[in-house]
Design an enzyme around this catalytic site. Structure first.
Site, PDB file in Angstrom:
ATOM      1  N   ASN A   1      -7.171 -29.591 -22.899  1.00  0.00           N
ATOM      2  CA  ASN A   1      -6.174 -28.601 -22.484  1.00  0.00           C
ATOM      3  C   ASN A   1      -5.955 -28.607 -20.971  1.00  0.00           C
ATOM      4  OD1 ASN A   1      -5.702 -25.006 -22.679  1.00  0.00           O
ATOM      5  ND2 ASN A   1      -4.201 -26.580 -23.084  1.00  0.00           N
TER       6      ASN A   1
ATOM      7  N   ARG B   1      -2.184 -33.118 -21.447  1.00  0.00           N
ATOM      8  CA  ARG B   1      -1.049 -33.192 -22.369  1.00  0.00           C
ATOM      9  C   ARG B   1      -0.555 -31.844 -22.869  1.00  0.00           C
ATOM     10  NH1 ARG B   1      -3.797 -37.279 -26.381  1.00  0.00           N
ATOM     11  NH2 ARG B   1      -5.555 -35.973 -25.772  1.00  0.00           N
TER      12      ARG B   1
ATOM     13  N   ASP C   1      -3.276 -40.066 -23.774  1.00  0.00           N
ATOM     14  CA  ASP C   1      -4.008 -39.262 -22.793  1.00  0.00           C
ATOM     15  C   ASP C   1      -3.939 -39.958 -21.430  1.00  0.00           C
ATOM     16  OD1 ASP C   1      -5.707 -37.649 -21.349  1.00  0.00           O
ATOM     17  OD2 ASP C   1      -7.282 -37.628 -22.876  1.00  0.00           O
TER      18      ASP C   1
END
Length: 158
Positions: A10, A13, A124
């Site tokens: 968190n 992305r 990611d």
């Protein structure tokens, strides 16, 4: 309609997705009709702001995510939100595995849900450089178009 965007920590992305979606929804005809949040499956960054590279990249596109703080998905999220939208297959697998028995939220890959493509993932960018963060932003910005179209349709039906 209530949406929770989920990635690993968190900080990259999902806060960018939240920020882009929040900005685009606010400027659309569905403003005020969608609740939006983000969370991670991991607990490493709870309470921290998004990655500085994500903040800088989003700001370069006029999206302010600096005030967001990382949190981990909780059991209550499975009842509070209509959709848990995951950045990648590993996040989706983890979210589904953690679902409590009384879960009511549906789960999906974010990009699939937005109509970007079947089985598509948001990569990611954490270990990458500026180009990876820009790629993620562009992907999520494109996904926001599909999200708004889908939300308009679902809210009309609702």
């Amino acid at each position: 309609m209530r949406l929770l965007v989920v990635c690993l920590g968190n900080i990259c992305r999902s806060p960018v997705a939240e920020g882009v979606l929040r900005a685009r929804i606010a400027a659309s005809s569905i403003a005020g009709r969608v609740e939006l949040d983000s969370a991670g499956t991991g607990d490493w960054h709870i309470g921290e702001p998004p990655d500085r590279r994500s903040i800088a990249n989003a700001a370069g596109h006029g999206v302010d995510i600096a005030g967001l703080r990382a949190r981990q998905i909780q059991a209550a999220d499975y009842r509070r939100f209509d959709w848990l939208l995951c950045a990648d297959r590993a996040n989706l697998r983890d979210v589904r595995a953690r679902a409590p028995k009384d879960a009511t939220a549906q789960t999906a890959l974010l990009l699939d849900w937005c109509g970007i493509g079947e089985d598509c993932e948001v990569p990611d960018p954490y270990t990458g450089g500026p180009a990876q963060f820009e790629h993620v932003f562009q992907l999520l910005d494109r996904a926001a178009d599909g999200a708004i179209a889908r939300l308009r349709q679902e809210l009309r039906r609702g």
